[in-house]
Design an enzyme around this catalytic site. Structure first.
Site, PDB file in Angstrom:
ATOM      1  N   LYS A 113      28.175  51.521   2.436  1.00 19.69           N
ATOM      2  CA  LYS A 113      28.526  52.950   2.749  1.00 19.69           C
ATOM      3  C   LYS A 113      30.187  52.860   2.981  1.00 19.69           C
ATOM      4  CE  LYS A 113      28.208  56.548   6.243  1.00 19.69           C
ATOM      5  NZ  LYS A 113      27.709  57.080   7.465  1.00 19.69           N
TER       6      LYS A 113
ATOM      7  N   LYS B 264      26.637  54.888  -0.745  1.00 17.55           N
ATOM      8  CA  LYS B 264      27.138  56.119  -0.606  1.00 17.55           C
ATOM      9  C   LYS B 264      28.801  56.176  -0.279  1.00 17.55           C
ATOM     10  CE  LYS B 264      26.934  59.367   3.348  1.00 17.55           C
ATOM     11  NZ  LYS B 264      26.429  59.843   4.858  1.00 17.55           N
TER      12      LYS B 264
END
Length: 331
Positions: free
Chosen positions: A201, A255
């Site tokens: 992320k 992400k």
């Protein structure tokens, strides 16, 4: 110059629709989609999110209806994110541990409405519950404390599992949290609760509308670069994934999505495990903005970007366009 070898005509298989379908290398279906939805309080409440046109926060009764709609379209899983009221937010994020918080109530509402017909994925992080907007506990200098945060995340994951979550998805990027959560789930008898780790992320500029949706943008003090990943790094993502798999993650997530397709591909090729991508709020908003001014056709943009995730190696995609895509695929 036209080649003299007819077998070199690659266009031959593209001439007709049936032939293109026959030779298509990747297939997208509603079963590849996870629909992120935002939960708010009250009854009969729908709160449109200005920076996410077409996306709303829904009260529990409407969340249950959205879940039934997803089941009808063949979407296998919802991802839940709460907009915690201001008076329930605190420096220590204690509302995350309440059995009656919005997340737990939404889990139960969906389960009551749909039974086991749809999977429920829950976000494990403290930013929807903290008054400072960070994903964990902070010290006096504003530094996010790793090990103290992990202790709370373990309690949060157990709370969600007890409410009926099928997949807990730690999005906090604290070191060691996957192993701690896996051990706690096993000890508490939640042997079949999956962990989808936000393993890679990034500290991205694409998250702004999401922070509006969960009410944390105006609260955030500082930034999240001390625990989310540097967009310049790729090898580090592989190390993060390796650690999370070793600690017990069942699947991993990259992400944001489209700006990091290279990471998706590298993770898939290196580890050969289920890899998911989150087509985040900023990506959604850009497609909507392009469609609104006639710079592109919405349906085509949505389907092409989702196919890009499949082509890169994704097992599935979290996308706010899930409902639209499932309807298009069902035609």
């Amino acid at each position: 110059m036209t080649p003299s070898f007819p077998s070199l005509r690659l266009r031959r298989t593209r001439v007709t629709a049936w032939s293109r379908a026959l030779h298509r290398e990747n297939i997208l279906t509603p079963a590849d989609l996870i629909w992120p939805v935002f939960v708010t309080g009250g009854t009969g409440v729908e709160e449109p999110i200005g920076s996410l046109p077409g996306v709303s926060r829904w009260s529990l009764d409407l969340i249950a209806k959205r879940a039934k709609e997803a089941v009808g379209l063949g979407i296998p899983c919802l991802a839940l994110f709460p907009n915690t009221p201001a008076d329930k937010r605190s420096d220590d994020g204690r509302e995350a541990l309440s059995r009656d918080n919005l997340m737990c109530r939404a889990i139960r509402a969906i389960r009551d409405a749909c039974g086991s017909d749809i999977g429920i994925l829950t976000d494990v992080a403290l930013d929807p519950y903290t008054s400072h907007g960070q994903d964990g506990l902070v010290d006096g200098a504003g530094y996010v404390l790793n090990d103290a945060t992990v202790e709370v995340l373990v309690g949060q994951a157990l709370n969600q599992a007890a409410a009926g979550a099928d997949i807990v998805a730690p999005s906090d990027m604290m070191d060691g949290r996957i192993g701690a959560i896996r051990q706690a789930l096993e000890a508490d008898g939640h042997h079949n609760v999956q962990i989808m780790s936000y393993a890679a992320k990034y500290a991205s500029a694409f998250y702004g509308p999401f922070r509006d949706a969960v009410g944390s943008r105006g609260l955030l003090k500082g930034d999240k670069k001390g625990y989310q990943m540097d967009p310049a790094n790729g090898e580090e993502a592989l190390r993060e994934v390796a650690l999370d798999l070793a600690e017990g993650a069942d699947s991993v997530m990259v992400k944001p999505g489209l700006p990091y397709l290279d990471i998706v591909r590298r993770v898939k090729e290196r580890f050969e495990v289920p890899v998911f991508a989150y087509q985040v709020s900023g990506e959604y908003a850009m497609i909507e903005a392009a469609a609104a001014v006639g710079a592109g056709e919405r349906d085509a943009l949505v389907m092409e970007t989702l196919m890009a995730f499949k082509r890169a190696g994704c097992s599935g995609v979290l996308t706010y366009h899930a409902l639209l895509a499932a309807r298009l695929l069902g035609r």
